[in-house]
Design a protein around this motif. Structure first.
Motif, PDB file in Angstrom:
ATOM      1  N   LYS A  96       0.934  -1.343  -0.113  1.00 28.36           N
ATOM      2  CA  LYS A  96       0.043   0.128  -0.114  1.00 28.36           C
ATOM      3  C   LYS A  96       0.853   1.364   0.029  1.00 28.36           C
ATOM      4  O   LYS A  96       0.433   2.433   0.225  1.00 28.36           O
ATOM      5  N   SER A 130     -11.674   4.283  -0.195  1.00 30.73           N
ATOM      6  CA  SER A 130     -10.890   3.792  -1.375  1.00 30.73           C
ATOM      7  C   SER A 130     -11.509   4.133  -2.713  1.00 30.73           C
ATOM      8  O   SER A 130     -12.739   4.186  -2.717  1.00 30.73           O
ATOM      9  N   THR A 167      -9.955  -2.918  -2.842  1.00 22.24           N
ATOM     10  CA  THR A 167      -9.372  -2.358  -1.924  1.00 22.24           C
ATOM     11  C   THR A 167     -10.094  -2.373  -0.688  1.00 22.24           C
ATOM     12  O   THR A 167      -9.853  -2.695   0.598  1.00 22.24           O
TER      13      THR A 167
END
Ligand code: HQG
Length: 182
Positions: free
Chosen positions: A64, A128, A133
């Motif tokens: 990430k 997101s 995600t």
């Protein structure tokens, strides 16, 4: 370098760079930056062997993109997710896409329907662009549910949105009437 070592070190870096720098005697500036040499010696006092090669490998491999290293190479910070009061990251306000997504656990829904999404211990609510995600974020807490947030409408009504370097969208609060359960 093993994935286990990278994962463990990433968790440790998240802990000290977002939440409890004082646990290893580390100081973060108001933008979240920590001196890398101070991080290495603080970790050593805590019995953890860190070096620059390992730190750079964690930064490069973070799925990430959780961390960044300063252009002069001397400092490191987490790009979002802080709870420590000493850090006040400056994010530029940005126009969000029409919809954003938040993954959470079904057991939180009653409370979310009442209060909306609140930051909890972090500084912002995290949203997101991708449902995938949001799904993996929500799964960390149990049986997952995806909320679709009318982000553009919120902004038109005066709510502020920011985007961290790693693409995560941030806002202060999402009142219940801006979201639907998918
Ligand atoms: C829930 C990860 C009850 C919220 C991810 C969430 C993300 C409520 C939990 C980042 C509530 C907070 C953040 C309310 C919100 N009542 N529960 N009114 N409002 N909640 O971990 O968004 O791996 O602080 O739904 O990728 O899950 O750490 O936030 O379930 O970007 O890099 O309270 O963490 O990144 O949990 O995750 P968190 P989050 P990292």
């Amino acid at each position: 370098m093993s994935k286990k070592l990278l994962d463990e070190t990433s968790k440790f870096l998240s802990y000290v760079l977002r939440h409890e720098p004082q646990k290893i005697g580390l100081t973060l500036d108001s933008h979240g930056w920590a001196d890398i040499n101070a991080l290495i010696s603080g970790a050593a006092r805590d019995g953890r062997t860190l070096d620059r090669v390992l730190i750079e490998a964690v930064v490069a491999s973070s799925d990430k993109k959780r961390f960044s290293i300063s252009t002069d190479g001397l400092c490191i910070r987490a790009v979002q997710g802080h709870s420590t009061e000493t850090v006040e990251l400056q994010f530029d306000e940005k126009h969000p896409p029409q919809m954003l997504y938040h993954g959470t656990a079904t057991r939180f829904l009653d409370s979310i329907n009442e209060q909306g999404l609140i930051p909890g211990s972090r500084h912002h609510v995290h949203l997101s662009e991708e449902i995938a995600t949001a799904t993996s974020v929500g799964q960390r807490y149990g049986s997952v549910v995806i909320l679709e947030i009318a982000a553009q409408q919120m902004q038109e009504e005066g709510f502020k949105f920011y985007q961290a370097e790693n693409g995560v969208w941030l806002t202060d609060h999402v009142p219940p009437h801006f979201m639907i359960k998918l």
